[in-house]
Design a protein around this motif. Sequence first.
Motif, PDB file in Angstrom:
ATOM      1  N   GLY A   1       8.258  -6.513 -12.777  1.00 24.71           N
ATOM      2  CA  GLY A   1       7.134  -6.453 -13.695  1.00 24.71           C
ATOM      3  C   GLY A   1       5.965  -7.336 -13.323  1.00 24.71           C
ATOM      4  N   ARG A   2       6.161  -8.244 -12.384  1.00 22.72           N
ATOM      5  CA  ARG A   2       5.085  -9.139 -11.952  1.00 22.72           C
ATOM      6  C   ARG A   2       4.256  -8.500 -10.849  1.00 22.72           C
ATOM      7  NH1 ARG A   2       7.115 -11.177 -16.011  1.00 22.72           N
ATOM      8  NH2 ARG A   2       7.419 -13.436 -16.292  1.00 22.72           N
ATOM      9  N   SER A   3       3.311  -9.266 -10.332  1.00 21.53           N
ATOM     10  CA  SER A   3       2.360  -8.761  -9.342  1.00 21.53           C
ATOM     11  C   SER A   3       2.327  -9.646  -8.108  1.00 21.53           C
ATOM     12  CB  SER A   3       0.947  -8.699  -9.938  1.00 21.53           C
ATOM     13  OG  SER A   3       0.897  -7.852 -11.065  1.00 21.53           O
ATOM     14  N   LEU A   4       1.946  -9.042  -7.007  1.00 22.07           N
ATOM     15  CA  LEU A   4       1.671  -9.737  -5.761  1.00 22.07           C
ATOM     16  C   LEU A   4       0.493  -9.062  -5.073  1.00 22.07           C
ATOM     17  CD1 LEU A   4       5.111 -10.362  -3.991  1.00 22.07           C
ATOM     18  CD2 LEU A   4       3.594 -12.103  -4.923  1.00 22.07           C
ATOM     19  N   ARG A   5      -0.254  -9.827  -4.298  1.00 27.09           N
ATOM     20  CA  ARG A   5      -1.288  -9.266  -3.447  1.00 27.09           C
ATOM     21  C   ARG A   5      -0.989  -9.610  -1.999  1.00 27.09           C
ATOM     22  NH1 ARG A   5      -7.758 -10.585  -3.149  1.00 27.09           N
ATOM     23  NH2 ARG A   5      -6.903 -12.486  -2.156  1.00 27.09           N
ATOM     24  N   LEU A   6      -0.839  -8.584  -1.191  1.00 28.66           N
ATOM     25  CA  LEU A   6      -0.632  -8.754   0.230  1.00 28.66           C
ATOM     26  C   LEU A   6      -1.964  -8.663   0.964  1.00 28.66           C
ATOM     27  CD1 LEU A   6       2.519  -6.510   0.808  1.00 28.66           C
ATOM     28  CD2 LEU A   6       2.401  -8.887   0.030  1.00 28.66           C
TER      29      LEU A   6
ATOM     30  N   LYS B   1       2.267   5.160  -6.832  1.00 24.83           N
ATOM     31  CA  LYS B   1       1.024   5.609  -7.456  1.00 24.83           C
ATOM     32  C   LYS B   1       0.898   5.050  -8.868  1.00 24.83           C
ATOM     33  CE  LYS B   1      -0.293   9.560  -6.195  1.00 24.83           C
ATOM     34  NZ  LYS B   1      -0.378  11.029  -5.954  1.00 24.83           N
ATOM     35  N   GLY B   2      -0.278   4.528  -9.164  1.00 23.51           N
ATOM     36  CA  GLY B   2      -0.522   3.915 -10.456  1.00 23.51           C
ATOM     37  C   GLY B   2      -0.149   2.456 -10.530  1.00 23.51           C
ATOM     38  N   ARG B   3       0.544   1.954  -9.527  1.00 25.05           N
ATOM     39  CA  ARG B   3       0.972   0.557  -9.513  1.00 25.05           C
ATOM     40  C   ARG B   3       0.359  -0.246  -8.378  1.00 25.05           C
ATOM     41  NH1 ARG B   3       6.053  -0.658  -8.554  1.00 25.05           N
ATOM     42  NH2 ARG B   3       6.538   1.243  -7.371  1.00 25.05           N
ATOM     43  N   PHE B   4       0.147   0.385  -7.228  1.00 29.36           N
ATOM     44  CA  PHE B   4      -0.393  -0.298  -6.054  1.00 29.36           C
ATOM     45  C   PHE B   4      -1.816   0.176  -5.795  1.00 29.36           C
ATOM     46  CE2 PHE B   4       3.842  -1.168  -3.622  1.00 29.36           C
ATOM     47  CZ  PHE B   4       4.371  -1.748  -4.758  1.00 29.36           C
TER      48      PHE B   4
ATOM     49  N   TYR C   1      -6.304  -5.456   1.752  1.00 20.83           N
ATOM     50  CA  TYR C   1      -5.410  -5.967   0.727  1.00 20.83           C
ATOM     51  C   TYR C   1      -4.566  -4.853   0.132  1.00 20.83           C
ATOM     52  CZ  TYR C   1      -8.845  -9.731   0.943  1.00 20.83           C
ATOM     53  OH  TYR C   1      -9.683 -10.721   1.374  1.00 20.83           O
ATOM     54  N   LEU C   2      -3.396  -5.227  -0.346  1.00 21.56           N
ATOM     55  CA  LEU C   2      -2.556  -4.339  -1.134  1.00 21.56           C
ATOM     56  C   LEU C   2      -2.189  -5.076  -2.408  1.00 21.56           C
ATOM     57  CD1 LEU C   2      -1.102  -1.559  -1.194  1.00 21.56           C
ATOM     58  CD2 LEU C   2       0.933  -2.764  -0.373  1.00 21.56           C
ATOM     59  N   GLN C   3      -2.800  -4.666  -3.516  1.00 23.20           N
ATOM     60  CA  GLN C   3      -2.498  -5.257  -4.808  1.00 23.20           C
ATOM     61  C   GLN C   3      -1.333  -4.497  -5.429  1.00 23.20           C
ATOM     62  OE1 GLN C   3      -4.037  -7.994  -6.399  1.00 23.20           O
ATOM     63  NE2 GLN C   3      -2.302  -7.778  -7.803  1.00 23.20           N
ATOM     64  N   MET C   4      -0.238  -5.191  -5.667  1.00 24.77           N
ATOM     65  CA  MET C   4       0.973  -4.591  -6.189  1.00 24.77           C
ATOM     66  C   MET C   4       1.213  -5.119  -7.595  1.00 24.77           C
ATOM     67  SD  MET C   4       3.439  -4.815  -2.821  1.00 24.77           S
ATOM     68  CE  MET C   4       3.626  -6.596  -2.991  1.00 24.77           C
ATOM     69  N   THR C   5       1.330  -4.215  -8.549  1.00 25.55           N
ATOM     70  CA  THR C   5       1.610  -4.568  -9.937  1.00 25.55           C
ATOM     71  C   THR C   5       2.846  -3.835 -10.413  1.00 25.55           C
ATOM     72  OG1 THR C   5       0.200  -2.825 -10.854  1.00 25.55           O
ATOM     73  CG2 THR C   5      -0.850  -4.930 -10.360  1.00 25.55           C
ATOM     74  N   SER C   6       3.377  -4.276 -11.551  1.00 25.95           N
ATOM     75  CA  SER C   6       4.561  -3.659 -12.151  1.00 25.95           C
ATOM     76  C   SER C   6       5.673  -3.475 -11.128  1.00 25.95           C
ATOM     77  CB  SER C   6       4.198  -2.318 -12.794  1.00 25.95           C
ATOM     78  OG  SER C   6       3.211  -2.482 -13.791  1.00 25.95           O
ATOM     79  N   LEU C   7       5.935  -4.512 -10.394  1.00 25.20           N
ATOM     80  CA  LEU C   7       6.892  -4.422  -9.298  1.00 25.20           C
ATOM     81  C   LEU C   7       8.301  -4.144  -9.806  1.00 25.20           C
ATOM     82  CD1 LEU C   7       5.476  -7.263  -7.090  1.00 25.20           C
ATOM     83  CD2 LEU C   7       5.861  -4.914  -6.325  1.00 25.20           C
ATOM     84  N   LYS C   8       9.018  -3.336  -9.036  1.00 26.34           N
ATOM     85  CA  LYS C   8      10.380  -2.933  -9.340  1.00 26.34           C
ATOM     86  C   LYS C   8      11.316  -3.416  -8.246  1.00 26.34           C
ATOM     87  CE  LYS C   8       8.674   1.423 -11.308  1.00 26.34           C
ATOM     88  NZ  LYS C   8       8.759   2.904 -11.223  1.00 26.34           N
TER      89      LYS C   8
ATOM     90  N   VAL D   1       8.914  -8.788   0.893  1.00 27.85           N
ATOM     91  CA  VAL D   1       8.748  -8.823  -0.551  1.00 27.85           C
ATOM     92  C   VAL D   1      10.108  -8.570  -1.180  1.00 27.85           C
ATOM     93  CG1 VAL D   1       7.709  -7.726  -2.566  1.00 27.85           C
ATOM     94  CG2 VAL D   1       6.350  -8.086  -0.488  1.00 27.85           C
ATOM     95  N   THR D   2      10.532  -9.473  -2.028  1.00 26.81           N
ATOM     96  CA  THR D   2      11.797  -9.326  -2.738  1.00 26.81           C
ATOM     97  C   THR D   2      11.517  -9.339  -4.231  1.00 26.81           C
ATOM     98  OG1 THR D   2      13.026 -10.440  -0.975  1.00 26.81           O
ATOM     99  CG2 THR D   2      14.089 -10.264  -3.129  1.00 26.81           C
ATOM    100  N   VAL D   3      11.911  -8.268  -4.912  1.00 26.53           N
ATOM    101  CA  VAL D   3      11.723  -8.140  -6.355  1.00 26.53           C
ATOM    102  C   VAL D   3      13.100  -8.242  -6.996  1.00 26.53           C
ATOM    103  CG1 VAL D   3      10.769  -6.780  -8.229  1.00 26.53           C
ATOM    104  CG2 VAL D   3       9.749  -6.651  -5.943  1.00 26.53           C
TER     105      VAL D   3
END
Length: 123
Positions: free
Chosen positions: A15-20, A65-68, A80-87, A119-121
């Motif tokens: 559920g958190r976010s990361l930016r690569l 789709k819809g998350r990154f 950049y790759l903004q990643m949200t709602s990570l699973k 990346v480890t979720v």
Amino acid sequence: QVQLVESGGGLVRPGRSLRLSCAASGYNLDYYSIGWFRQAPGAGREGVSCISSDGGSTIVGDSVKGRFTISRDNAKNTVYLQMTSLKPEDTAVYSCAAGAVGCSWSEQDFAYWGQGTPVTVSS
């Protein structure tokens, strides 16, 4: 020769976010389309997203789709790759790659690759 270095990966809760970040050297990044790929443990490489050389078009994989969101700052030679709602299913090594053609899911279209950032979720 183009060199690419990824950064920003790490351990994150679901559920958190990361930016690569994907930083390029050797040549100006605005000449290339940039793709993000990932490879989960024991799995093949999967296309995540891609952005054209001028940033005018992007493609995003169905699984993210819809998350990154992919973006680029050519002045900084960085994508950049903004990643949200990570699973947990997003756990993988993420790599960026540069190609001299338009965006595609074909790894053969990308001549230059970074080493990847993990990346480890996990909870």
